[in-house]
Design an enzyme around this catalytic site. Sequence first.
Site, PDB file in Angstrom:
ATOM      1  N   GLY A 198       0.762  -1.246   0.000  1.00  0.00           N
ATOM      2  CA  GLY A 198       0.000   0.000   0.000  1.00  0.00           C
ATOM      3  C   GLY A 198       0.788   1.288   0.000  1.00  0.00           C
ATOM      4  O   GLY A 198       0.343   2.295  -0.544  1.00  0.00           O
ATOM      5  N   GLU A 247       4.240   4.116   6.222  1.00  0.00           N
ATOM      6  CA  GLU A 247       3.010   3.325   6.097  1.00  0.00           C
ATOM      7  C   GLU A 247       1.958   4.155   5.364  1.00  0.00           C
ATOM      8  O   GLU A 247       1.939   5.385   5.485  1.00  0.00           O
ATOM      9  CB  GLU A 247       2.550   2.926   7.506  1.00  0.00           C
ATOM     10  N   ASP A 248       1.088   3.504   4.619  1.00  0.00           N
ATOM     11  CA  ASP A 248       0.026   4.226   3.921  1.00  0.00           C
ATOM     12  C   ASP A 248      -1.069   4.644   4.894  1.00  0.00           C
ATOM     13  O   ASP A 248      -1.553   5.773   4.861  1.00  0.00           O
ATOM     14  CB  ASP A 248      -0.562   3.388   2.770  1.00  0.00           C
ATOM     15  N   ASP A 250      -4.654   1.683  10.787  1.00  0.00           N
ATOM     16  CA  ASP A 250      -6.062   1.364  11.014  1.00  0.00           C
ATOM     17  C   ASP A 250      -6.168   0.777  12.429  1.00  0.00           C
ATOM     18  O   ASP A 250      -6.204   1.533  13.399  1.00  0.00           O
ATOM     19  CB  ASP A 250      -6.485   0.386   9.907  1.00  0.00           C
ATOM     20  N   LYS A 264      -6.391   6.343  11.067  1.00  0.00           N
ATOM     21  CA  LYS A 264      -7.768   6.155  11.553  1.00  0.00           C
ATOM     22  C   LYS A 264      -7.694   5.977  13.065  1.00  0.00           C
ATOM     23  O   LYS A 264      -7.731   4.844  13.568  1.00  0.00           O
ATOM     24  CB  LYS A 264      -8.376   4.889  10.935  1.00  0.00           C
ATOM     25  N   PHE A 283     -13.545   2.810   4.996  1.00  0.00           N
ATOM     26  CA  PHE A 283     -12.608   2.220   4.036  1.00  0.00           C
ATOM     27  C   PHE A 283     -12.295   3.207   2.905  1.00  0.00           C
ATOM     28  O   PHE A 283     -13.196   3.835   2.344  1.00  0.00           O
ATOM     29  CB  PHE A 283     -13.211   0.936   3.464  1.00  0.00           C
ATOM     30  N   VAL A 284     -11.001   3.350   2.594  1.00  0.00           N
ATOM     31  CA  VAL A 284     -10.573   4.270   1.526  1.00  0.00           C
ATOM     32  C   VAL A 284      -9.738   3.528   0.476  1.00  0.00           C
ATOM     33  O   VAL A 284      -9.112   2.505   0.788  1.00  0.00           O
ATOM     34  CB  VAL A 284      -9.758   5.461   2.098  1.00  0.00           C
ATOM     35  N   ASP A 342      -5.682  -0.154  -2.018  1.00  0.00           N
ATOM     36  CA  ASP A 342      -6.492  -0.964  -2.928  1.00  0.00           C
ATOM     37  C   ASP A 342      -7.784  -1.471  -2.315  1.00  0.00           C
ATOM     38  O   ASP A 342      -7.937  -1.531  -1.096  1.00  0.00           O
ATOM     39  CB  ASP A 342      -5.696  -2.200  -3.356  1.00  0.00           C
ATOM     40  N   ARG A 358      -5.386   1.103  -6.866  1.00  0.00           N
ATOM     41  CA  ARG A 358      -4.122   1.671  -6.376  1.00  0.00           C
ATOM     42  C   ARG A 358      -3.630   2.815  -7.260  1.00  0.00           C
ATOM     43  O   ARG A 358      -2.895   3.690  -6.820  1.00  0.00           O
ATOM     44  CB  ARG A 358      -3.023   0.598  -6.348  1.00  0.00           C
TER      45      ARG A 358
END
Length: 178
Positions: A45, A99-100, A103, A131, A152-153, A159, A165
């Site tokens: 990600g 990190e993307d 969560d 988040k 969720f994004v 993805d 992506r």
Amino acid sequence: MTILDKSFEPFIFESDIKNRIHALAEIINSQYEDKNPLFIAILNGSFIFAADLFREISIPCQISFIKTASYLNTHSTGTVRELLGIDENLEGRSVIIIEDIVDTGNTLNHIMQTLRDKNPATVEIVTLLFKREALKHPIFPKFAGFEIPNKFVVGYGLDYNGHGRNLKDIYQLKNAQS
Ligand code: 5GP
């Protein structure tokens, strides 16, 4: 906008992402001057964020990659599988994990433990998205691009079952879906 069976709506635009990354990089450039940080990007990600952030870093630095997987469809499975590990000697290094999105924090909790065993001087996290409401582990990114609600994004490297992506903006799942 539809990806596979789900509808998404625009959430964070490319220009805002770009500006925020520039600001994050300026902070890192000043805080890590003379520390030769080793960035460790978490695949898949974070590959686009890592590439954009890394090019804004103007101090001496290095980068390496770890690959993990914990997501199935739109939910975390809770089990982190390490698919590609780290070979570098981390002894005494100033490590910055890229990190993307943070969560539940499950992935980073696992990775932080693995990295700390290698005796780095410091380990910090830079994440594009955070988040905070979803957090289940004591993971506190030192640098975060955007705090977002627990939805969720996709896009900008993130993805939905392998798709989306390549989107330049970040999209959020439309309401009444999960
Ligand atoms: P955590 O272990 O913190 O629960 O989740 C971390 C990983 O799950 C992220 O690196 C990312 O790959 C995936 N993930 C978490 N939230 C989202 C999301 O909203 N969208 C997408 N596409 N992936 C997510």
